[in-house]
Design a protein around this motif. Structure first.
Motif, PDB file in Angstrom:
ATOM      1  N   TYR A   1     -14.036  -1.735  -7.400  1.00 37.12           N
ATOM      2  CA  TYR A   1     -12.712  -1.171  -7.135  1.00 37.12           C
ATOM      3  C   TYR A   1     -12.039  -1.906  -5.970  1.00 37.12           C
ATOM      4  O   TYR A   1     -10.853  -2.227  -6.026  1.00 37.12           O
ATOM      5  CB  TYR A   1     -12.800   0.328  -6.813  1.00 37.12           C
ATOM      6  CG  TYR A   1     -12.956   1.209  -8.024  1.00 37.12           C
ATOM      7  CD1 TYR A   1     -12.039   1.178  -9.064  1.00 37.12           C
ATOM      8  CD2 TYR A   1     -14.012   2.101  -8.130  1.00 37.12           C
ATOM      9  CE1 TYR A   1     -12.173   1.995 -10.168  1.00 37.12           C
ATOM     10  CE2 TYR A   1     -14.159   2.924  -9.230  1.00 37.12           C
ATOM     11  CZ  TYR A   1     -13.231   2.863 -10.248  1.00 37.12           C
ATOM     12  OH  TYR A   1     -13.367   3.672 -11.329  1.00 37.12           O
ATOM     13  N   TYR A   2     -12.803  -2.158  -4.935  1.00 34.24           N
ATOM     14  CA  TYR A   2     -12.261  -2.863  -3.772  1.00 34.24           C
ATOM     15  C   TYR A   2     -11.754  -4.248  -4.174  1.00 34.24           C
ATOM     16  O   TYR A   2     -10.642  -4.641  -3.822  1.00 34.24           O
ATOM     17  CB  TYR A   2     -13.328  -2.968  -2.684  1.00 34.24           C
ATOM     18  CG  TYR A   2     -12.853  -3.696  -1.443  1.00 34.24           C
ATOM     19  CD1 TYR A   2     -12.115  -3.020  -0.474  1.00 34.24           C
ATOM     20  CD2 TYR A   2     -13.125  -5.043  -1.256  1.00 34.24           C
ATOM     21  CE1 TYR A   2     -11.669  -3.675   0.655  1.00 34.24           C
ATOM     22  CE2 TYR A   2     -12.676  -5.708  -0.127  1.00 34.24           C
ATOM     23  CZ  TYR A   2     -11.949  -5.021   0.826  1.00 34.24           C
ATOM     24  OH  TYR A   2     -11.498  -5.682   1.932  1.00 34.24           O
TER      25      TYR A   2
ATOM     26  N   LEU B   1      -3.170  -5.784  -2.841  1.00 32.43           N
ATOM     27  CA  LEU B   1      -2.926  -4.495  -2.202  1.00 32.43           C
ATOM     28  C   LEU B   1      -3.926  -4.317  -1.079  1.00 32.43           C
ATOM     29  O   LEU B   1      -4.978  -4.971  -1.041  1.00 32.43           O
ATOM     30  CB  LEU B   1      -3.079  -3.364  -3.223  1.00 32.43           C
ATOM     31  CG  LEU B   1      -2.103  -3.405  -4.396  1.00 32.43           C
ATOM     32  CD1 LEU B   1      -2.489  -2.342  -5.426  1.00 32.43           C
ATOM     33  CD2 LEU B   1      -0.677  -3.186  -3.933  1.00 32.43           C
ATOM     34  N   ASN B   2      -3.614  -3.432  -0.158  1.00 24.29           N
ATOM     35  CA  ASN B   2      -4.487  -3.179   0.979  1.00 24.29           C
ATOM     36  C   ASN B   2      -5.137  -1.808   0.812  1.00 24.29           C
ATOM     37  O   ASN B   2      -4.476  -0.781   0.956  1.00 24.29           O
ATOM     38  CB  ASN B   2      -3.671  -3.239   2.281  1.00 24.29           C
ATOM     39  CG  ASN B   2      -4.558  -3.187   3.500  1.00 24.29           C
ATOM     40  OD1 ASN B   2      -5.745  -3.470   3.412  1.00 24.29           O
ATOM     41  ND2 ASN B   2      -3.969  -2.838   4.622  1.00 24.29           N
ATOM     42  N   PRO B   3      -6.433  -1.769   0.496  1.00 26.01           N
ATOM     43  CA  PRO B   3      -7.089  -0.460   0.309  1.00 26.01           C
ATOM     44  C   PRO B   3      -7.137   0.330   1.608  1.00 26.01           C
ATOM     45  O   PRO B   3      -7.441  -0.216   2.661  1.00 26.01           O
ATOM     46  CB  PRO B   3      -8.482  -0.828  -0.176  1.00 26.01           C
ATOM     47  CG  PRO B   3      -8.694  -2.239   0.212  1.00 26.01           C
ATOM     48  CD  PRO B   3      -7.347  -2.882   0.335  1.00 26.01           C
ATOM     49  N   VAL B   4      -6.824   1.613   1.496  1.00 28.47           N
ATOM     50  CA  VAL B   4      -6.849   2.497   2.660  1.00 28.47           C
ATOM     51  C   VAL B   4      -7.992   3.505   2.538  1.00 28.47           C
ATOM     52  O   VAL B   4      -8.723   3.734   3.486  1.00 28.47           O
ATOM     53  CB  VAL B   4      -5.497   3.232   2.809  1.00 28.47           C
ATOM     54  CG1 VAL B   4      -5.525   4.214   3.967  1.00 28.47           C
ATOM     55  CG2 VAL B   4      -4.364   2.225   2.984  1.00 28.47           C
TER      56      VAL B   4
END
Length: 194
Positions: free
Chosen positions: A28-29, A37-40
């Motif tokens: 997923y990461y 995108l930047n995972p939060v």
């Protein structure tokens, strides 16, 4: 691994354990990063559904029942059944049968040349007239709902209250007209699209 207490009785504590492998989380990461995108934060489906349901007083415009209910995510690659009771996800189960399997089943019955054709786009369970595609789709739904019914029975046997108030349907299957009626008739429960 995450543990959440979902109840207790006579010296016993009921917990829900959520476990995700590092490979799934990394997958997923990597997907999020590849989309620039930047995972939060990441969350499990069951935990996310529980957070959503705890704050709501109504579902589809009706007061939320105190009885157990099921959220059934019927998507392309599989189906996930989440059973909720007293505001908590009590159990979640995955089954590998999904819409891709339905389309493949219909294709194997209708198409003698083995071509990949999207039969689901033309499927409408609300149409009165019978068609070969609808006939085979209903046969698949009989098999699929039989598996779902077994999981629902397994879930209800492990709950305090053995009566199911609703099955709420989510996922790609919601785009097929009349599918909630077909599922409801086969799992013997009021079924609505969420």
């Amino acid at each position: 691994i995450q543990f959440t207490q979902i109840g207790s009785e006579e010296g016993k504590v009921k917990v829900r354990a959520t476990a995700l492998s590092k490979q799934i989380v990394q997958g997923y990461y990597d997907l999020i990063k590849s989309l620039k995108l930047n995972p939060v934060a990441m969350d499990s489906n069951a935990n996310g559904i529980e957070k959503l349901m705890q704050g709501c007083k109504e579902i589809n415009g009706e007061a939320k029942s105190d009885k157990p209910f099921v959220i059934l995510d019927f998507s392309g690659s599989g189906s996930v059944i989440h059973a909720l009771n007293h505001g908590s996800v009590q159990i979640s189960r995955y089954t590998a049968l999904g819409l891709d399997d339905m389309n493949e089943y219909i294709s194997s019955k209708v198409n003698s040349f083995g071509e990949k054709v999207d039969y689901l786009g033309s499927l409408d369970f609300n149409r009165e007239e019978e068609s070969e595609i609808k006939f085979h789709a209903l046969n698949f739904m009989d098999q699929w709902c039989s598996e779902i019914q077994k999981v629902i029975k397994f879930i209800l046997l492990r709950m305090d209250d053995h009566d199911l108030s609703h099955v709420y349907l989510t996922g790609d299957a919601c785009s097929i007209p009349g599918i909630e009626r077909v599922i409801g008739e086969r799992v013997f429960s009021k079924t609505e699209i969420l």
